[in-house]
Design a protein around this motif. Structure first.
Motif, PDB file in Angstrom:
ATOM      1  N   SER A   1       0.817  -1.221   0.000  1.00  0.00           N
ATOM      2  CA  SER A   1       0.000   0.000   0.000  1.00  0.00           C
ATOM      3  C   SER A   1       0.846   1.263   0.000  1.00  0.00           C
ATOM      4  N   GLY A   2       1.929   1.242   0.758  1.00  0.00           N
ATOM      5  CA  GLY A   2       2.770   2.421   0.870  1.00  0.00           C
ATOM      6  C   GLY A   2       3.488   2.793  -0.412  1.00  0.00           C
ATOM      7  N   LEU A   3       3.483   1.895  -1.395  1.00  0.00           N
ATOM      8  CA  LEU A   3       4.011   2.252  -2.706  1.00  0.00           C
ATOM      9  C   LEU A   3       3.050   3.174  -3.436  1.00  0.00           C
ATOM     10  N   MET A   4       1.744   2.992  -3.178  1.00  0.00           N
ATOM     11  CA  MET A   4       0.743   3.819  -3.853  1.00  0.00           C
ATOM     12  C   MET A   4       0.713   5.235  -3.295  1.00  0.00           C
ATOM     13  N   TRP A   5       0.900   5.362  -1.986  1.00  0.00           N
ATOM     14  CA  TRP A   5       1.019   6.675  -1.375  1.00  0.00           C
ATOM     15  C   TRP A   5       1.743   6.511  -0.050  1.00  0.00           C
ATOM     16  N   PRO A   6       2.711   7.370   0.237  1.00  0.00           N
ATOM     17  CA  PRO A   6       3.474   7.228   1.481  1.00  0.00           C
ATOM     18  C   PRO A   6       2.566   7.239   2.716  1.00  0.00           C
ATOM     19  N   GLY A   7       2.727   6.220   3.553  1.00  0.00           N
ATOM     20  CA  GLY A   7       1.928   6.141   4.770  1.00  0.00           C
ATOM     21  C   GLY A   7       0.503   5.696   4.550  1.00  0.00           C
ATOM     22  N   ALA A   8       0.211   5.066   3.402  1.00  0.00           N
ATOM     23  CA  ALA A   8      -1.175   4.709   3.085  1.00  0.00           C
ATOM     24  C   ALA A   8      -1.785   3.796   4.141  1.00  0.00           C
ATOM     25  N   GLU A   9      -1.019   2.830   4.631  1.00  0.00           N
ATOM     26  CA  GLU A   9      -1.584   1.911   5.623  1.00  0.00           C
ATOM     27  C   GLU A   9      -2.046   2.661   6.873  1.00  0.00           C
ATOM     28  N   ALA A  10      -1.224   3.593   7.351  1.00  0.00           N
ATOM     29  CA  ALA A  10      -1.591   4.351   8.555  1.00  0.00           C
ATOM     30  C   ALA A  10      -2.802   5.247   8.289  1.00  0.00           C
ATOM     31  N   ILE A  11      -2.853   5.876   7.128  1.00  0.00           N
ATOM     32  CA  ILE A  11      -3.981   6.736   6.777  1.00  0.00           C
ATOM     33  C   ILE A  11      -5.273   5.926   6.783  1.00  0.00           C
ATOM     34  N   LEU A  12      -5.250   4.762   6.145  1.00  0.00           N
ATOM     35  CA  LEU A  12      -6.454   3.945   6.044  1.00  0.00           C
ATOM     36  C   LEU A  12      -6.849   3.331   7.384  1.00  0.00           C
TER      37      LEU A  12
END
Length: 384
Positions: free
Chosen positions: A85-96
């Motif tokens: 996920s973090g490849l798609m946007w930095p920190g994506a896992e934490a955001i979601l």
């Protein structure tokens, strides 16, 4: 900016995400396998599910709160696991994960996320589910389960439709490797997407952090390039039995397309079945997932919890899956388009899009409750 006027649909979020992230990242997120006939088949079969609209329904204000497997969720949909996920946007896992906890919808983290379960579990709280690509090493498998349990994840998802790699030719053409190889083309893509690049610099290079944490346990594997081999087990029915005995919470199996297999899973004691063809990313010449959903519902009976994903890109698609037998619907790509397009504001806007689309379409259909949807179906998904 009025997000509802600028990005009224998932397709608008997808278009902005494509502009905001490097080409190799978008291709990883967006691509299927082969010539992507399975992706198209999923879309066409969903479009083939039609409802007969009614008239004079009065005010339609459905309650979308959904009780699923003993937990109340704010909506009948959630966030499916998506690797890297973090490849798609930095920190994506934490955001979601933060959003899921605040919005009260489930968030499933992948074994191949760019963050560890210990980091994400506290953020998702009781909304966190853990997806497993089962390692061949039983000791590593049991330790992953321990870490997921200790991190607070309430459900285990065993993905069974990835017996081996798929070609995913679009990813290959984009020169995507894990870890990414630094080539002039990759450098150019990074430099021309500064927000993505600065964010990545802040949170760190996307890595397979959970598998990577076991490198010292496996002889001959000493680099990130080999971390993926740790999760390349070959799970079978005996593996399923072992997992059922090792995990004392809800146990879901994802990637089921065969009614006979679904019936056997019920007899093996799994708690829920997840109908999915991996959104066309693994196997091209198979049926659309939505065409299998009613058959699997018939096979397992009315009481077995069923989840659905594969090609869902609107609130209308959520209604289609619910009408055909799903108890809950999961989306993967859509949430990542939203995060890549709008950052922290993305998930809330996507939830608004899906919710508004569901409510407005239910007004047209003339149904006041989700349970009324099946009676308005006029055509189920074809086996095209």
């Amino acid at each position: 900016m009025d997000l509802d006027l600028t990005y009224p649909a998932v397709s608008d979020l997808r278009a902005r995400a494509r502009r905001r992230i490097p080409h190799f990242a978008f291709e990883y997120l967006d691509s299927g396998t082969g010539t992507e006939l399975q992706v198209a088949r999923n879309r066409q079969a969903l479009d083939d599910v039609l409802f007969l609209p009614d008239i004079l329904p009065g005010r339609v204000a459905p309650d979308f709160t959904t009780r699923f497997m003993g937990t109340d969720y704010a909506r009948p949909f959630g966030i499916a696991p998506l690797g890297m996920s973090g490849l798609m946007w930095p920190g994506a896992e934490a955001i979601l994960a933060r959003f899921a906890q605040a919005a009260r919808i489930p968030y499933a983290i992948s074994t191949v996320a760019t963050r560890l379960p210990e980091e994400i579990g506290p953020l998702s709280g009781d909304m966190g589910w853990f997806q497993l690509y089962c390692p061949a090493d039983a000791g590593i498998r049991r330790d992953m389960l321990r870490r997921a349990r200790d991190s607070g994840f309430t459900k285990l998802i065993l993905t069974v439709d990835v017996p081996d790699d798929s070609r995913r030719e679009r990813q290959r053409r984009a020169k995507l490797t894990l870890p990414p190889k630094i080539t002039p083309r990759v450098i150019w893509e990074i430099l021309t997407h500064p927000r993505w690049s600065l964010g990545t610099l802040k949170v760190g290079q996307p890595r397979l952090r959970l598998p990577e944490s076991y490198l010292d346990r496996v002889e001959s594997l000493s680099s990130l390039a080999h971390a993926g081999h740790i999760i390349r087990g070959a799970p079978d029915w005996d593996t399923l039995k072992a997992l059922r005995s090792e995990w004392d919470r809800d146990f879901l199996v994802k990637g089921v397309m065969c009614p006979d297999a679904a019936k056997r899973l019920v007899s093996e004691g799994v708690d829920a079945i997840w109908v999915s063809n991996h959104s066309g990313r693994q196997f091209e010449p198979g049926p659309a997932a939505i065409t299998q959903l009613p058959m699997i519902r018939d096979a397992v009976g009315p009481d077995m919890p069923l989840l659905f994903d594969s090609g869902v890109s609107s609130g209308m698609d959520v209604l289609r899956a619910l009408a055909l037998g799903a108890n809950f619907v999961m989306l993967g790509r859509a949430w990542h388009y939203a995060v890549a397009a709008l950052g922290d504001a993305g998930p809330a806007h996507l939830m608004h899009i899906l919710t508004d689309d569901m409510q407005l379409n239910m007004a047209q259909i003339g149904t006041h409750a989700l349970s009324d949807l099946p009676r308005r179906l006029i055509r189920q998904a074809s086996n095209s």
